[in-house]
Design an enzyme around this catalytic site. Sequence first.
Site, PDB file in Angstrom:
ATOM      1  N   ASP A  35      -4.381   7.110  -0.988  1.00  0.00           N
ATOM      2  CA  ASP A  35      -4.472   5.658  -1.084  1.00  0.00           C
ATOM      3  C   ASP A  35      -5.925   5.180  -0.966  1.00  0.00           C
ATOM      4  O   ASP A  35      -6.765   5.857  -0.377  1.00  0.00           O
ATOM      5  CB  ASP A  35      -3.680   5.008   0.061  1.00  0.00           C
ATOM      6  N   HIS A  86      -1.979  -0.314  -5.840  1.00  0.00           N
ATOM      7  CA  HIS A  86      -2.114  -0.538  -4.386  1.00  0.00           C
ATOM      8  C   HIS A  86      -2.715  -1.930  -4.153  1.00  0.00           C
ATOM      9  O   HIS A  86      -3.430  -2.140  -3.181  1.00  0.00           O
ATOM     10  CB  HIS A  86      -2.988   0.574  -3.795  1.00  0.00           C
ATOM     11  N   HIS A  90      -6.317  -4.671  -1.701  1.00  0.00           N
ATOM     12  CA  HIS A  90      -5.666  -4.162  -0.488  1.00  0.00           C
ATOM     13  C   HIS A  90      -5.021  -5.302   0.302  1.00  0.00           C
ATOM     14  O   HIS A  90      -5.293  -5.518   1.489  1.00  0.00           O
ATOM     15  CB  HIS A  90      -6.658  -3.376   0.390  1.00  0.00           C
ATOM     16  N   HIS A 179      -5.986   9.393   2.473  1.00  0.00           N
ATOM     17  CA  HIS A 179      -6.825   8.310   1.946  1.00  0.00           C
ATOM     18  C   HIS A 179      -8.109   8.895   1.388  1.00  0.00           C
ATOM     19  O   HIS A 179      -8.805   9.627   2.103  1.00  0.00           O
ATOM     20  CB  HIS A 179      -7.156   7.306   3.053  1.00  0.00           C
TER      21      HIS A 179
HETATM   22 ZN    ZN Z   1      -4.113   1.361   1.673  1.00  0.00          ZN
END
Ligand code: ZN
Length: 209
Positions: A35, A86, A90, A179
Site C-alpha cells: 500500500d 487506494h 490517502h 507498505h
Molecule cells: Zn494506506
Amino acid sequence: MFIHQIPSLIPRIFPKLIWEGNHDQDEPNVYFTFDDGPCPEITNFVLDELNKYEAKASFFCIGKNMVKFPALTQQILAHGHRIGNHTMNHANAWKMNPISYLNEIKACDDVMAQMGIESIGFRPPYGRLRPTFYHEIAETQPIFMWSILTGDYNASLDATDVIASCKKAIKPGSILVFHDSLKAFPLLKNILPALLQHCVQNGLKPISL
Ligand SMILES: [Zn+2]
C-alpha cells in the site's frame, strides 16, 4: 498487531469485503500486497525482491503518487504485478463526507484510466469504511482487506518478532499487507525477503489478486 480473526460485526456490516484470496490444494497461493506507493527506491527494492522469488504481487497505489511517478507506476505493471485504488490522497473514510470520499476514489480511478491501468479493485486507507458509502463502492468494484497486517510501518516492532508471527500465520489464501513507503522501509527491508523466502520454500506461491 495482526488481525487474523475479524470481529464478527465487520462482515455483517460490510459483507462483501474480501479478507482472503483464492486458493486450493493444488494451487496454494498467497497474496503479497503493498500500500501507499509508488515511492522511488522503496518500490524499486520491492520489485527487485519480488523478482528474485518470481513472485507476483498487488500494489494499492495512491493516485497522487502515480501522477508524480508515472514511470515507476508503469514499472510495476511491466514486472507483471497489478495495481489497485487506494484513493487519490490517502483519504480517511471516518473523517470525510460521502461525496468527498467517493470523489477521492473516482479521482484515483481516473488517474489509472488515463494511464491505461486496469484496476484490480479498492483498498480503503487505514482499512476504514463507513456503512453510508460502503454499498456504493462495493457495487462497482471488489474491496480488498487482508488477513495479515505485517505492521511494517511501526518502527517500534522488532523484525525478528514480526517475521516469526507472520510465518506462523501465513497459510494458503493469506493476504499480507506491506507498505512501499519510506516510513515502512526499516522493517520492510528485513521482513519482505524473509517472508518471500518462507513462502517459496514452503510451496506457497505469491500471486497477484
Ligand atoms: Zn494506506
